[in-house]
Design a protein around this motif. Sequence first.
Motif, PDB file in Angstrom:
ATOM      1  N   LYS A  26      73.714  11.236 -15.826  1.00 18.81           N
ATOM      2  CA  LYS A  26      72.939  12.443 -16.173  1.00 18.81           C
ATOM      3  C   LYS A  26      73.662  13.350 -16.970  1.00 18.81           C
ATOM      4  CE  LYS A  26      72.140  12.516 -11.113  1.00 18.81           C
ATOM      5  NZ  LYS A  26      72.311  12.966  -9.748  1.00 18.81           N
ATOM      6  N   LEU A 140      64.670  14.120 -18.276  1.00 18.93           N
ATOM      7  CA  LEU A 140      64.964  15.529 -18.856  1.00 18.93           C
ATOM      8  C   LEU A 140      63.930  16.490 -18.922  1.00 18.93           C
ATOM      9  CD1 LEU A 140      67.755  14.527 -21.476  1.00 18.93           C
ATOM     10  CD2 LEU A 140      68.240  14.989 -19.392  1.00 18.93           C
ATOM     11  N   ASP A 148      66.995  18.512 -27.271  1.00 21.39           N
ATOM     12  CA  ASP A 148      66.169  17.241 -26.858  1.00 21.39           C
ATOM     13  C   ASP A 148      66.794  16.041 -27.838  1.00 21.39           C
ATOM     14  OD1 ASP A 148      64.590  18.459 -28.624  1.00 21.39           O
ATOM     15  OD2 ASP A 148      62.741  17.664 -27.910  1.00 21.39           O
TER      16      ASP A 148
END
Lengths: 245, 245
Positions: A26, A140, A148
Amino acid sequence: MTSKLIPNISVDCVVFGFNPEEKLLKLLLIERKLEALEPYDININDFKLTGFHVEKSETLEEAASRVMRDLTGLENIYKKQFKIFGDPNRINKPHDLLWMKSQNLDARSLTVAFSFLIPENAINLEGKMFNPKWFPINNLPKMAFDHDQIAGEAYLDLKKKALHDPMVFELLAEKFTLNELQDLYETILGFELDSRNFRRKVLTKKYIVKLTEKRVGQTKKPSQLFSFDQKIFDAISEENRLINI
Amino acid sequence: MTSKLIPNISVDCVVFGFNPEEKLLKLLLIERKLEALEPYDININDFKLTGFHVEKSETLEEAASRVMRDLTGLENIYKKQFKIFGDPNRINKPHDLLWMKSQNLDARSLTVAFSFLIPENAINLEGKMFNPKWFPINNLPKMAFDHDQIAGEAYLDLKKKALHDPMVFELLAEKFTLNELQDLYETILGFELDSRNFRRKVLTKKYIVKLTEKRVGQTKKPSQLFSFDQKIFDAISEENRLINI
DNA sequence: ACAAAAGTGTTAGATCTACACCCATGC
DNA sequence: GCATGGGTGTAGATCTAACACTTTTGT
């Protein structure tokens, strides 16, 4: 206005966390909120990497550690400078320009990206400012600026380095089982490993130290715990002469 | 004074060159000269990495390529962003502060270090500005600022990556012999390789392509030439699943 | 007793290491 | 014909890949 901040240099923290129960890698992100205050008539509400501008008197490493401490309360999380992003147009979406203006920051701003590695459960998110949340790396949310892209490149970097760098051990607790280690590799690399072969290989490594303890209660059969010894690793890798192209 | 330069961001180029005849890995450095002009009463005359401040309208990669083009006249030299150096005290020696002042640059300046790899003889140094010179990596002169540290870290990085990254092929000409490749590895890594084992290993790699040509005249027996195929390498390394810690 | 995760062994093929001499050419 | 760098082969040890079942506990 004399600020102690360098106006065009920031650090951004790509915080990787591993959850061995869920077998998920994560990222820790924070909310970016800009509520409709004049002269901004747009609501901004998405997510971003945690980051902040660098102070004039601190090193980049200190800035990154400071940002992480402010976010998590923790010191000494494993980190590595990863890349600097300095494209003159890296901040170009209207939302993002508004945000920069609202914070009195230069639009041509360079950010030094750091990767942080930590077990997910080592951070207690309760009552933390900025409302940080964990997101699976493969799921995400919409992110601010070029975050990103930064996150994507950091993940590729981790994937590549995982094959020959022991940094991945930072994603596990000090004491871990071989199944956790295998799950970690499978999660990062995205393919499965044969557990018999994996264990045989790992058990030959002197820097993976078998502890006297077993973990009981968490699963049915108790599982042997191991730890990673960086010093032994360094000594062995210095004498490694295997070209592996 | 409105400059098109960003006053606190520079790029520095760590230019590695390999000379297969001498079996030496070298760095390309330029002279730093500041002759006693008032108000500076010290002569500065040492060496530095080639570098320059970044323009407001260019990316960091473009800045690095521009600096290399200005130095060598060449485009498209292999380069890789390597690390950013941003310690607030990285420029602190009296000589260096004087120099910065003479150039109207901030003393708290961050530099993005790029590694460049090229065969030594691909650069013609005749009549170039800045008086560039090659120095063996193990015999560097006194260098400006923290450039000895930057060069040292870049060399360590190259040494580490050489074991599993094909970037080293950039240090050879397009067509090379296996002995040149072996010499290159031995020079970078600092230990000797068994030529029979080295050749056997290299010859199994599909991305090291045996050419139909031989090199004649340079040594007694003609030597087989090879080239490196990046596409085949990429395809093979994608399916590589070997964890090598 | 059974569900669940932990843990284990074998074989065939590939790769690694260590080691010393012949080959093709220019002079 | 000889000096020079180019080029080759073998055997033992180690590592890898492919394969399925037993063990230990909690419930």
